[in-house]
Scaffold this motif. Structure first.
Motif, PDB file in Angstrom:
ATOM      1  N   ASN A   1     -12.957  -3.189  -0.219  1.00  0.00           N
ATOM      2  CA  ASN A   1     -13.155  -3.969   1.007  1.00  0.00           C
ATOM      3  C   ASN A   1     -11.854  -4.605   1.488  1.00  0.00           C
ATOM      4  O   ASN A   1     -11.560  -4.611   2.680  1.00  0.00           O
ATOM      5  CB  ASN A   1     -14.227  -5.036   0.762  1.00  0.00           C
ATOM      6  N   SER A   2     -11.057  -5.116   0.557  1.00  0.00           N
ATOM      7  CA  SER A   2      -9.805  -5.771   0.968  1.00  0.00           C
ATOM      8  C   SER A   2      -8.862  -4.759   1.613  1.00  0.00           C
ATOM      9  O   SER A   2      -8.220  -5.040   2.628  1.00  0.00           O
ATOM     10  CB  SER A   2      -9.121  -6.438  -0.226  1.00  0.00           C
ATOM     11  N   GLN A   3      -8.820  -3.569   1.038  1.00  0.00           N
ATOM     12  CA  GLN A   3      -7.938  -2.525   1.576  1.00  0.00           C
ATOM     13  C   GLN A   3      -8.391  -2.142   2.988  1.00  0.00           C
ATOM     14  O   GLN A   3      -7.578  -2.036   3.904  1.00  0.00           O
ATOM     15  CB  GLN A   3      -8.010  -1.315   0.641  1.00  0.00           C
ATOM     16  N   LYS A   4      -9.714  -1.975   3.141  1.00  0.00           N
ATOM     17  CA  LYS A   4     -10.268  -1.613   4.439  1.00  0.00           C
ATOM     18  C   LYS A   4      -9.929  -2.703   5.470  1.00  0.00           C
ATOM     19  O   LYS A   4      -9.417  -2.421   6.553  1.00  0.00           O
ATOM     20  CB  LYS A   4     -11.782  -1.451   4.287  1.00  0.00           C
TER      21      LYS A   4
ATOM     22  N   ASN B   1       0.179   7.973  -0.631  1.00  0.00           N
ATOM     23  CA  ASN B   1      -0.797   7.619  -1.642  1.00  0.00           C
ATOM     24  C   ASN B   1      -0.271   6.491  -2.543  1.00  0.00           C
ATOM     25  O   ASN B   1       0.756   6.641  -3.191  1.00  0.00           O
ATOM     26  CB  ASN B   1      -1.119   8.864  -2.475  1.00  0.00           C
ATOM     27  N   GLY B   2      -0.949   5.355  -2.506  1.00  0.00           N
ATOM     28  CA  GLY B   2      -0.528   4.229  -3.346  1.00  0.00           C
ATOM     29  C   GLY B   2       0.679   3.482  -2.818  1.00  0.00           C
ATOM     30  O   GLY B   2       1.289   2.698  -3.540  1.00  0.00           O
ATOM     31  N   MET B   3       1.041   3.731  -1.552  1.00  0.00           N
ATOM     32  CA  MET B   3       2.218   3.055  -0.977  1.00  0.00           C
ATOM     33  C   MET B   3       1.856   2.445   0.382  1.00  0.00           C
ATOM     34  O   MET B   3       1.174   3.087   1.185  1.00  0.00           O
ATOM     35  CB  MET B   3       3.360   4.049  -0.806  1.00  0.00           C
TER      36      MET B   3
ATOM     37  N   SER C   1      -3.926   5.909  -7.819  1.00  0.00           N
ATOM     38  CA  SER C   1      -3.754   4.693  -7.038  1.00  0.00           C
ATOM     39  C   SER C   1      -5.094   4.384  -6.403  1.00  0.00           C
ATOM     40  O   SER C   1      -5.805   5.290  -5.979  1.00  0.00           O
ATOM     41  CB  SER C   1      -2.726   4.910  -5.939  1.00  0.00           C
ATOM     42  N   ARG C   2      -5.444   3.125  -6.340  1.00  0.00           N
ATOM     43  CA  ARG C   2      -6.716   2.798  -5.708  1.00  0.00           C
ATOM     44  C   ARG C   2      -6.730   1.351  -5.239  1.00  0.00           C
ATOM     45  O   ARG C   2      -5.885   0.550  -5.607  1.00  0.00           O
ATOM     46  CB  ARG C   2      -7.858   3.035  -6.677  1.00  0.00           C
ATOM     47  N   PHE C   3      -7.681   1.059  -4.380  1.00  0.00           N
ATOM     48  CA  PHE C   3      -7.900  -0.302  -3.885  1.00  0.00           C
ATOM     49  C   PHE C   3      -6.680  -0.868  -3.162  1.00  0.00           C
ATOM     50  O   PHE C   3      -6.398  -2.060  -3.236  1.00  0.00           O
ATOM     51  CB  PHE C   3      -8.313  -1.246  -5.020  1.00  0.00           C
ATOM     52  N   GLY C   4      -5.923  -0.013  -2.493  1.00  0.00           N
ATOM     53  CA  GLY C   4      -4.795  -0.507  -1.701  1.00  0.00           C
ATOM     54  C   GLY C   4      -3.760  -1.184  -2.563  1.00  0.00           C
ATOM     55  O   GLY C   4      -3.339  -0.645  -3.586  1.00  0.00           O
TER      56      GLY C   4
ATOM     57  N   ALA D   1      -4.055  -9.123  -2.046  1.00  0.00           N
ATOM     58  CA  ALA D   1      -5.175  -8.198  -1.852  1.00  0.00           C
ATOM     59  C   ALA D   1      -6.398  -8.653  -2.647  1.00  0.00           C
ATOM     60  O   ALA D   1      -7.524  -8.631  -2.142  1.00  0.00           O
ATOM     61  CB  ALA D   1      -4.754  -6.789  -2.268  1.00  0.00           C
ATOM     62  N   ALA D   2      -6.181  -9.084  -3.880  1.00  0.00           N
ATOM     63  CA  ALA D   2      -7.318  -9.462  -4.731  1.00  0.00           C
ATOM     64  C   ALA D   2      -7.974 -10.748  -4.230  1.00  0.00           C
ATOM     65  O   ALA D   2      -9.190 -10.928  -4.369  1.00  0.00           O
ATOM     66  CB  ALA D   2      -6.854  -9.612  -6.176  1.00  0.00           C
ATOM     67  N   ALA D   3      -7.172 -11.641  -3.637  1.00  0.00           N
ATOM     68  CA  ALA D   3      -7.749 -12.868  -3.070  1.00  0.00           C
ATOM     69  C   ALA D   3      -8.652 -12.510  -1.895  1.00  0.00           C
ATOM     70  O   ALA D   3      -9.776 -13.006  -1.775  1.00  0.00           O
ATOM     71  CB  ALA D   3      -6.644 -13.823  -2.630  1.00  0.00           C
ATOM     72  N   ILE D   4      -8.157 -11.613  -1.035  1.00  0.00           N
ATOM     73  CA  ILE D   4      -8.973 -11.176   0.102  1.00  0.00           C
ATOM     74  C   ILE D   4     -10.235 -10.477  -0.405  1.00  0.00           C
ATOM     75  O   ILE D   4     -11.332 -10.691   0.100  1.00  0.00           O
ATOM     76  CB  ILE D   4      -8.148 -10.241   1.022  1.00  0.00           C
TER      77      ILE D   4
END
Ligand SMILES: [Zn+2]
Length: 448
Positions: free
Chosen positions: A32-35, A48-50, A157-160, A311-314
């Motif tokens: 969700n944060s990445q989106k 990818n992953g960047m 790589s995942r989750f932005g 990202a993790a906070a978001i």
């Protein structure tokens, strides 16, 4: 000189439309944060992953850097910058060249000299200290940190920005004379971490960590608790005990004995280690004791995943369709929306800019206000955009600002409240919220 007006009309914020059900994109699992960060032009994927960190993302990152710098200064830690490339020889000496595995980016220059794109800098900083060794014991402790790009050849790589190939980390390295002194340093740094995470306000757990490839005798991990977290944490429901599942032994809480252990998921955002002499000995980072004898220094290593924290906070604060930043990290605290072009209230445009200047005159709000001057859009559309981007306070300069006694509409997004305030009340309201003495209230205002 007048300060440059921060305007949304000129902000580089390319929006991206992501289909509702997109969760998988090749290897790149979407969170969700990445989106939200991609959709709202906080970051942009470059591969990818960047990720490119765009202006709004940088504003948030700079606030985080400032927060961390402040706590590092209190520890007397000095800021440095080491090269991203580390000579392979140093990693061969420490033994990690062989053990680090496929996640290490290895490379050669045109003369076939080998390097790594560093994921961490224990060897490099030990070599720096070795170059002036033996250090006089009068010069200890030495504490140095940097905030820089780190690299890891992630298989998936995942989750932005939560798990990318390149990320920004704060890494602090400490050098003490004795193990007890290194443990005191450890306690001090852990306190600083508690302050940093306390200020960010996302619920976190400090757990006994897995030493992994680092070596050393004592380590803790700091995790943001969220369901997409890839680490399993064993947390006591009664006391503060917690351990990574990898190192957890037994069924009951080893600390209070009768608490129940619950398993939760976390994203690791910080890690602390007492390393002892596992790097200083092979790399010859030593100090001269009072008897004139050279001994290896006792090292500590302390990481904070800066881009991952954002990202993790978001991830842990946001609902599905709007970004929620920790209040101390929001790119701008206040967004002012000007009247729509051609509307009756267009005459109030001047008032919006005056309000912008008034708010910027509040010390702790300087540079922290943005004006949505896209007058061709309706106020409603711009309020929606401001909510999605995550500005915690949205002020609409609309019809009511033309009254004999002008009123401003203030949306407090976190509290889901809308207030009509006169200018002096509005100034008081905002000043109170951003006042440093109310830092704890801010923390409490983070949505659960
Ligand atoms: Zn317990």
């Amino acid at each position: 000189m007048a300060r440059k007006i921060e305007r949304i009309s000129t902000l580089f914020q390319p929006l991206k439309v992501i289909p509702k059900n997109a969760t998988l994109k090749g290897d790149n699992l979407l969170s969700n944060s990445q989106k939200l960060m991609l959709e709202n032009g906080i970051i942009r994927q470059s591969g990818n992953g960047m990720f490119h960190i765009l202006p709004l993302g940088m504003k948030a990152l700079e606030k985080l850097i400032k927060l961390v710098d402040k706590e590092m200064a209190k520890l007397n830690a000095q800021k440095v910058l080491l090269p991203a490339l580390t000579d392979a020889k140093l990693w061969i000496k420490s033994g990690r060249w062989q053990t680090a595995g496929a996640e290490l980016f290895k490379m050669k220059d045109r003369h076939s000299k080998e390097y790594i794109l560093s994921p961490t800098h224990e060897e490099a900083i030990a070599a720096l200290v070795a170059s002036i060794s033996p250090v006089s014991h009068h010069k200890l402790p030495i504490r140095m940190y940097q905030i820089s790009s780190k690299f890891r050849d992630e298989k998936k790589s995942r989750f932005g920005m939560i798990r990318g190939k390149e990320f920004i980390m704060k890494d602090l390295y400490t050098f003490d004379q004795t193990l007890p002194a290194a443990k005191n340093t450890y306690a001090e740094v852990c306190q600083a971490y508690d302050k940093i995470f306390g200020a960010i306000g996302v619920s976190y757990a400090k757990v006994i960590g897995d030493n992994g490839i680092m070596g050393g005798s004592l380590s803790h991990e700091y995790h943001f608790l969220t369901k997409i977290g890839e680490d399993s944490l064993m947390l006591c429901d009664t006391c503060k005990y917690g351990a990574n599942k990898e190192v957890f032994e037994g069924e009951n809480c080893p600390s209070c004995k009768n608490g129940k252990i619950q398993e939760k998921h976390g994203i690791e955002v910080g890690h602390t280690f007492v390393l002892g002499s596992s790097y200083s000995a092979p790399l010859d980072a030593t100090f001269m004791d009072s008897d004139g004898k050279a001994n290896p220094l006792e090292m500590g290593s302390y990481g904070l995943g800066m881009t991952r924290i954002l990202a993790a906070a978001i991830e842990s604060l946001s609902p599905a369709d709007e970004i929620r930043w920790p209040l101390v990290l929001t790119p701008y605290t206040v967004c002012i929306i000007t009247p729509k072009d051609g509307s009756k209230e267009e005459a109030a445009s001047q008032t919006a800019y005056k309000l912008y200047n008034d708010l910027n005159s509040i010390n702790s709000l300087r540079g922290d206000v943005i004006i949505d001057d896209r007058g061709s859009l309706t106020i409603g559309k711009r309020v929606l955009d401001a909510r999605k981007t995550g500005y915690p306070f949205i002020i609409v300069v609309g019809k009511k600002s033309l009254l004999a006694d002008p009123l401003f509409e203030v949306f407090d997004v976190f509290k889901s409240e809308c207030l009509d305030l006169r200018l002096p009340d509005l100034m008081d309201f905002i000043s109170e919220i951003v006042s440093p003495r109310n830092a704890n209230k801010w923390k409490a205002a983070v949505p659960g």
